[in-house]
Design an enzyme around this catalytic site. Structure first.
Site, PDB file in Angstrom:
ATOM      1  N   CYS A   1      29.597 -58.075  16.112  1.00 44.18           N
ATOM      2  CA  CYS A   1      28.622 -58.348  15.281  1.00 44.18           C
ATOM      3  C   CYS A   1      29.412 -59.229  14.466  1.00 44.18           C
ATOM      4  O   CYS A   1      28.901 -59.723  13.225  1.00 44.18           O
ATOM      5  CB  CYS A   1      29.484 -57.059  14.450  1.00 44.18           C
ATOM      6  SG  CYS A   1      31.122 -56.709  14.386  1.00 44.18           S
TER       7      CYS A   1
ATOM      8  N   HIS B   1      34.673 -54.402  12.033  1.00 37.06           N
ATOM      9  CA  HIS B   1      33.205 -54.991  12.073  1.00 37.06           C
ATOM     10  C   HIS B   1      32.918 -54.991  10.876  1.00 37.06           C
ATOM     11  O   HIS B   1      33.298 -55.019   9.670  1.00 37.06           O
ATOM     12  CB  HIS B   1      32.455 -53.594  12.549  1.00 37.06           C
ATOM     13  CG  HIS B   1      31.331 -53.574  12.104  1.00 37.06           C
ATOM     14  ND1 HIS B   1      30.274 -54.387  13.563  1.00 37.06           N
ATOM     15  CD2 HIS B   1      30.317 -53.368  11.246  1.00 37.06           C
ATOM     16  CE1 HIS B   1      29.218 -54.162  12.894  1.00 37.06           C
ATOM     17  NE2 HIS B   1      29.277 -53.048  11.631  1.00 37.06           N
TER      18      HIS B   1
END
Length: 668
Positions: free
Chosen positions: A101, A33
């Site tokens: 993301c 992420h």
């Protein structure tokens, strides 16, 4: 000027690095992420675009901070950019693999610096999906993150289908571990709506605009577009805008093509890209390529524009996509050949399922143990064989008596641990001539029970299969003719065990993988090459059968790449290696040249050669010239002549037809 940093987090908290090889057969160091830190704030995407103080998000401290350079753009301009793209990066569009993301941070870094995030982060989804486990799991992930139709209210992801999760788990080298992990992932996704549902300091939510259909890449600036063109061999770029009426007519066709055309082709080098001209710097990206109207489609090959299509013309769009794919990934020359005899061959493995008298097998092994030593390890091994392994096998294989047959004993971890430990002890203490009853027990267990097959494929400490293979190679490499002769039964049984391993996808992949410690390709290849020329006919037959199974698995993998996997089937995905395939082809041709007795062996070897050659990526580069040097065509045709195989050559019509077809159409 402001410094631009990329904060990198591992959503698995180290589990990916520890377990990825067990789950996927490939090392994946993290489930990444990312967020962008600029102007003293951390910006990231999950439930929309969110902002927090650096390092203060719910993800905690970053695992790594990557310096992305400096930006000449001021904070106000960046805030305007975030507001513009917020209608794209909405909670309902989040997808774990296709729009996440990292998609967002790549766009932001491109806008701020003209660069892109590191490839080891961008390529994580394609790396994961290229594994059998990832490919099998893809439909389940899509269902978990299915996006609503335009204008529909966001809804939580549906509960994943238990059967689908179980099927995906079966594609992993360690199905039990994969199943447990998938259930946990599914529960988290069901409760949060995504695997990284942010909660800190959300921006005002913005309704979704249009559905973003996987596997379409979204670009909001020129830098992101250039990065995609550089990393993909072919790309179809669709320039659109939210206010374009004709775009709404053609967009479903574009989405359909994106779904269809990235399967069965090299997905890592093919991109379907959507650029909204009214979003972010999308207008500048369009202007760079001279796009003035929407919809416009640009077709790129190796980063160079090949064609431009304007307006709503679905048939032409389909034609141009097919043409681009043909140019980028030309079909293998073998796809144009008529090969009825080769195509009639089954790709199912040849299995050895005969059941010996189990009490006799056990008695032979016990007698060898008693004669060898009274050591504690051997007595423990003997106890495991007599009290655990033999009852397990008898419960599954003994013929039904007049009484009702008792339920089969399950292959529990405790039973398999005892069997594995006993195998290690016995292999260390006994010569090959006394070990073949032990291998025969594994042979039966493997062909009957996928749990046993998965155990052999994934359990490496201790590694029962490795111990058995090392003992076989020791016997084959011996310079003592008496030792080689005495090990005949052991070698024969190991070959049959390996052949039976191809009844199960997980063990099949392990036998053909090079990745240590679970991968056994080098050992399996050495055993095959050494036994194809064995003086014993039964050993040669078993070796030819194993060679066929290896080649059939390779062929099945190639066919799946062309057509996509069969519905409900676990993908095979064998890694191509031209040196390895050339070694196998050479060994098969040498064995064919020497085989003048058994038509059955000739049949299996020719079928194996057909599978090694057909659709091979290295056929025109290495295999074809090698076949010519080795005079493969003459070798095959000699099997049809007197003395070539038996007194009058190959006699069965179907075998003669196969030999002729491979010789004339697959051998130069």
């Amino acid at each position: 000027m402001s410094k631009v940093q990329l904060y990198v987090y591992d959503l698995s908290n180290g589990l990916a690095k520890q377990l990825s090889r067990q789950l996927t057969g490939r090392q994946i160091d993290g489930i990444w992420h990312t967020s962008v830190v600029v102007f003293g704030k951390e910006v990231f995407y999950g439930q929309g675009i969110l902002i927090t103080a650096p390092g203060q998000s719910h993800h905690g401290r970053p695992l790594q901070v990557v310096d992305m350079g400096e930006t000449a753009i001021d904070e106000e301009t960046f805030d305007e950019y975030l507001n513009e793209i917020s209608s794209h990066y909405t909670a309902d569009k989040y997808h774990l693999l296709d729009f996440n993301c990292n998609s967002f941070t790549n766009d932001c870094v491109g806008f701020l610096t003209g660069g892109s995030i590191p490839s080891w982060i961008k390529d994580l989804p394609s790396d994961f999906l290229s594994t059998p486990f990832g490919a099998a799991l893809r439909p389940t992930i899509d269902a978990m993150f299915r996006r609503p139709f335009p204008g529909a209210a966001p809804t939580p992801p549906p509960a994943p289908n238990a059967a689908a999760l179980q099927q995906a788990a079966s594609a992993s080298p360690n199905p039990a571990l994969a199943s447990a992990l998938l259930q946990a992932v599914a529960s988290q996704a069901q409760s949060t709506g995504s695997l990284s549902a942010p909660t800190s300091l959300p921006r005002a939510p913005v309704p979704g605009s249009s559905t973003v259909a996987a596997p379409i890449h979204i670009c909001t600036n020129s830098s992101s577009l250039h990065g995609l063109l550089q990393s993909h061999r072919a790309a179809v770029v669709y320039f659109t805008s939210a206010t374009c009426g004709p775009c709404k007519m053609i967009e479903p066709v574009f989405e359909e093509l994106a779904h269809q055309k990235t399967h069965g082709v090299d997905g890592a080098r093919l991109a379907f890209v959507k650029v909204d001209m009214a979003m972010g710097s999308g207008g500048q990206a369009g202007a760079e390529w001279g796009v003035r109207v929407t919809p416009t489609f640009l077709f790129f090959l190796e980063g160079k524009k090949q064609h431009e299509l304007k307006g709503v013309n679905a048939p032409e769009l389909r034609t141009q996509v097919d043409l681009l794919l043909y140019q980028a990934f030309p079909p293998h020359p073998h796809t144009k050949l008529s090969l009825p005899a080769v195509e009639a061959l089954s790709m199912n493995p040849i299995l050895f399922q005969q059941i010996p008298p189990l009490d006799t097998v056990s008695a032979k092994l016990v007698a060898s143990i008693d004669a060898a030593s009274s050591s504690a390890d051997l007595q423990t091994a003997k106890q495991a064989i007599v009290s655990a392994v033999l009852p397990y096998l008898k419960s599954r294989f003994q013929e039904k008596s007049a009484e009702a047959k008792k339920p089969a004993i399950p292959a529990t971890p405790q039973l398999l641990t005892s069997f594995t430990t006993a195998t290690k002890s016995l292999v260390n203490a006994l010569p090959p001539v006394q070990l073949f009853p032990l291998v025969d027990m594994w042979r039966l267990a493997v062909v009957d029970d996928s749990i046993v097959a998965n155990w052999l494929a994934t359990t490496t400490n201790p590694d029962a299969l490795q111990a058995l293979l090392d003992k076989a190679l020791e016997a084959l490499d011996s310079s003592d003719p008496a030792q080689k002769s005495s090990g005949r039964n052991y070698i024969l049984t190991v070959l049959r065990l390996l052949a039976n391993g191809f009844a199960h996808p997980t063990l099949s992949r392990g036998l053909l993988s090079r990745a240590p410690p679970a991968g056994k390709r080098p050992q399996v290849t050495r055993i095959v090459v050494s036994t194809l020329l064995h003086e014993d006919a039964a050993v040669r037959t078993a070796a030819a059968s194993l060679t066929f199974n290896v080649a059939a698995a390779l062929q099945k993998s190639r066919v799946e790449k062309l057509r996509g996997p069969t519905a409900g089937a676990v993908p095979v995905a064998v890694e191509e290696d031209e040196e390895w395939e050339a070694e196998l082809a050479s060994a098969v041709l040498e064995a064919l040249s020497n085989e003048v007795q058994s038509e059955e062996v000739v049949h299996r070897l020719v079928a194996a050669l057909a599978f090694l050659l057909r659709l091979s990526p290295s056929y025109e580069g290495q295999l074809g010239p090698l076949l010519e040097v080795l005079q493969a065509r003459d070798t095959l045709k000699s099997k049809l002549e007197k003395g070539g195989c038996g007194e009058n050559g190959v006699q069965k019509p179907e075998v003669r037809k196969l030999v002729e077809e491979v010789a004339t159409k697959l051998c130069p």
